[in-house]
Enzyme design. Structure first.
Site, PDB file in Angstrom:
ATOM      1  N   GLY A  35       1.122  -1.471   4.314  1.00  0.00           N
ATOM      2  CA  GLY A  35       1.534  -0.153   3.852  1.00  0.00           C
ATOM      3  C   GLY A  35       2.336   0.648   4.854  1.00  0.00           C
ATOM      4  CG  HIS A  36       1.822   3.341   8.975  1.00  0.00           C
ATOM      5  ND1 HIS A  36       2.559   3.067  10.110  1.00  0.00           N
ATOM      6  CD2 HIS A  36       1.677   4.689   8.934  1.00  0.00           C
ATOM      7  CE1 HIS A  36       2.830   4.204  10.735  1.00  0.00           C
ATOM      8  NE2 HIS A  36       2.317   5.198  10.044  1.00  0.00           N
ATOM      9  NE  ARG A  68      -8.317   7.248   4.499  1.00  0.00           N
ATOM     10  CZ  ARG A  68      -9.146   6.880   5.479  1.00  0.00           C
ATOM     11  NH1 ARG A  68     -10.305   7.494   5.632  1.00  0.00           N
ATOM     12  NH2 ARG A  68      -8.808   5.912   6.306  1.00  0.00           N
ATOM     13  NE  ARG A 116      -7.844  11.068   5.566  1.00  0.00           N
ATOM     14  CZ  ARG A 116      -8.324  10.624   6.719  1.00  0.00           C
ATOM     15  NH1 ARG A 116      -7.553   9.891   7.512  1.00  0.00           N
ATOM     16  NH2 ARG A 116      -9.555  10.906   7.084  1.00  0.00           N
ATOM     17  CG  HIS A 117      -3.778   8.902   1.688  1.00  0.00           C
ATOM     18  ND1 HIS A 117      -4.577   8.157   0.863  1.00  0.00           N
ATOM     19  CD2 HIS A 117      -4.089   8.522   2.965  1.00  0.00           C
ATOM     20  CE1 HIS A 117      -5.328   7.350   1.605  1.00  0.00           C
ATOM     21  NE2 HIS A 117      -5.078   7.560   2.873  1.00  0.00           N
ATOM     22  CG  ASP A 156      -3.168   4.567   0.774  1.00  0.00           C
ATOM     23  OD1 ASP A 156      -3.195   4.443  -0.461  1.00  0.00           O
ATOM     24  OD2 ASP A 156      -4.052   4.101   1.518  1.00  0.00           O
ATOM     25  CG  HIS A 157       0.669   6.268   4.990  1.00  0.00           C
ATOM     26  ND1 HIS A 157      -0.228   7.270   5.339  1.00  0.00           N
ATOM     27  CD2 HIS A 157       0.126   5.109   5.423  1.00  0.00           C
ATOM     28  CE1 HIS A 157      -1.248   6.737   5.982  1.00  0.00           C
ATOM     29  NE2 HIS A 157      -1.062   5.429   6.039  1.00  0.00           N
ATOM     30  CG  HIS A 199      -8.335   4.034   1.082  1.00  0.00           C
ATOM     31  ND1 HIS A 199      -8.545   3.892   2.442  1.00  0.00           N
ATOM     32  CD2 HIS A 199      -9.536   4.403   0.561  1.00  0.00           C
ATOM     33  CE1 HIS A 199      -9.799   4.168   2.724  1.00  0.00           C
ATOM     34  NE2 HIS A 199     -10.413   4.503   1.596  1.00  0.00           N
ATOM     35  CG  HIS A 221      -5.492  -1.987   9.618  1.00  0.00           C
ATOM     36  ND1 HIS A 221      -5.662  -0.964   8.705  1.00  0.00           N
ATOM     37  CD2 HIS A 221      -5.521  -1.395  10.830  1.00  0.00           C
ATOM     38  CE1 HIS A 221      -5.805   0.189   9.350  1.00  0.00           C
ATOM     39  NE2 HIS A 221      -5.719  -0.053  10.636  1.00  0.00           N
ATOM     40  N   GLY A 222      -2.006  -2.944  10.165  1.00  0.00           N
ATOM     41  CA  GLY A 222      -1.137  -2.927  11.331  1.00  0.00           C
ATOM     42  C   GLY A 222      -0.039  -3.969  11.323  1.00  0.00           C
ATOM     43  NE  ARG A 269       7.170  21.950   2.814  1.00  0.00           N
ATOM     44  CZ  ARG A 269       8.468  22.104   2.986  1.00  0.00           C
ATOM     45  NH1 ARG A 269       9.142  21.271   3.789  1.00  0.00           N
ATOM     46  NH2 ARG A 269       9.124  23.059   2.371  1.00  0.00           N
ATOM     47  CB  THR A 291      -5.529   4.395   9.771  1.00  0.00           C
ATOM     48  OG1 THR A 291      -5.372   3.367   8.799  1.00  0.00           O
ATOM     49  CG2 THR A 291      -5.593   3.766  11.155  1.00  0.00           C
ATOM     50  CB  THR A 292      -9.361   1.485   7.660  1.00  0.00           C
ATOM     51  OG1 THR A 292      -9.230   2.176   6.417  1.00  0.00           O
ATOM     52  CG2 THR A 292     -10.631   0.658   7.644  1.00  0.00           C
ATOM     53  CD  GLU A 313      -7.177  -0.534   1.163  1.00  0.00           C
ATOM     54  OE1 GLU A 313      -6.771  -1.589   1.675  1.00  0.00           O
ATOM     55  OE2 GLU A 313      -7.038   0.597   1.688  1.00  0.00           O
ATOM     56  CG  ASN A 373      -1.900   1.117   1.252  1.00  0.00           C
ATOM     57  OD1 ASN A 373      -1.548   2.259   1.010  1.00  0.00           O
ATOM     58  ND2 ASN A 373      -3.145   0.809   1.560  1.00  0.00           N
ATOM     59  CD  GLU A 412      -6.962  -6.428   2.926  1.00  0.00           C
ATOM     60  OE1 GLU A 412      -6.131  -5.795   3.612  1.00  0.00           O
ATOM     61  OE2 GLU A 412      -7.184  -6.186   1.729  1.00  0.00           O
TER      62      GLU A 412
END
Length: 247
Positions: free
Chosen positions: A219-220, A48, A52-53, A12-13, A46, A197-198, A21, A103-104, A73, A10, A154
């Site tokens: 992802g994160h 959204r 936001r990303h 996204d980040h 994702h 997730h996580g 910025r 986050t979700t 997503e 993922n 998932e």
């Protein structure tokens, strides 16, 4: 021999850092291509509602440039359905979404939102998009996925990931059993099982070892590790942790 576990990265980040910025860098599409070259089997993004990303043009570029499948997503909204039908990613994973969340926070209530999800799942499937539902590991939610004819679920691993203290070992084992039981039930009913997730290199092994799980979407933690070792090495390290647990 166990089936090789796929890794979906993922990105996204990467877009989160870019948007902080208002620049055009770092480029999430470049990150996706790097992840793919380092061993990612697919890319997750994702889009959204508040953008936001990931942004709309990111999805268009990912769809055009990726050498591996794109997993979009998306919230269960008419806007996101229209975007998915326009871009036709390999897969669309329907997730819950609240604007105020960082986050979700959990799986979508496929059972409670059955009437809303049924026509959406049907439209995606008719367009040749593989439908996935991001759900909690429960028999009720898997039953809803079966009735929705979703080929993929998932399983939300967030609660498992949060139970990381020495005094939480018992609760963590209970959650791990819940995930394993849900994976077995879904697979028994012909549904492909993914999870995410996580997840980190430190906690991924017990999830990767669940034999019915076919793909992890992460992802994160990968983007965080990439700050220190680079994205390619972060992907390779996760791949190695997954393979070791699977073997």
């Amino acid at each position: 021999m166990s089936v090789r576990l796929r890794l979906g990265v993922n990105i996204d980040h990467v877009a989160t850092v870019r948007n902080a910025r208002g620049t055009d860098y770092p480029d999430p599409v470049a990150a996706a291509l790097l992840a793919a070259s380092a061993g990612a089997d697919g890319i997750t993004a994702h889009l959204r509602e508040d953008r936001r990303h990931i942004r709309d043009d990111d999805i268009a570029r990912l769809r055009a440039e990726l050498p591996v499948p794109l997993n979009l997503e998306m919230a269960a909204t008419d806007e996101m359905l229209a975007i998915a039908l326009r871009h036709r990613p390999h897969a669309a994973c329907i997730v819950p979404e609240k604007r105020e969340e960082r986050t979700t926070e959990g799986g979508i209530d496929a059972a409670g939102q059955f009437a809303r999800l049924a026509p959406m799942c049907a439209a995606l499937a008719q367009a040749g998009i593989r439908v996935s539902l991001f759900i909690e590991p429960s028999a009720e939610q898997i039953d809803a996925a079966i009735r929705l004819a979703a080929p993929v679920v998932e399983l939300h691993t967030g609660r498992y990931a949060e139970l990381d203290g020495p005094d939480q070992a018992g609760a963590r084992e209970v959650e791990l059993r819940r995930l394993a039981d849900a994976a077995a039930l879904a697979a028994k009913n012909g549904i492909e099982v993914h999870a995410g997730h996580g997840l980190t290199t430190g906690n991924v092994a017990p999830i990767a070892a669940i034999p019915q799980v076919r793909e992890l979407n992460i992802g994160h933690a990968l983007i965080a590790d990439a700050l220190f070792v680079g994205l390619a090495e972060a992907v390779r390290a996760m791949r190695a942790a997954m393979d070791a647990a699977r073997g």
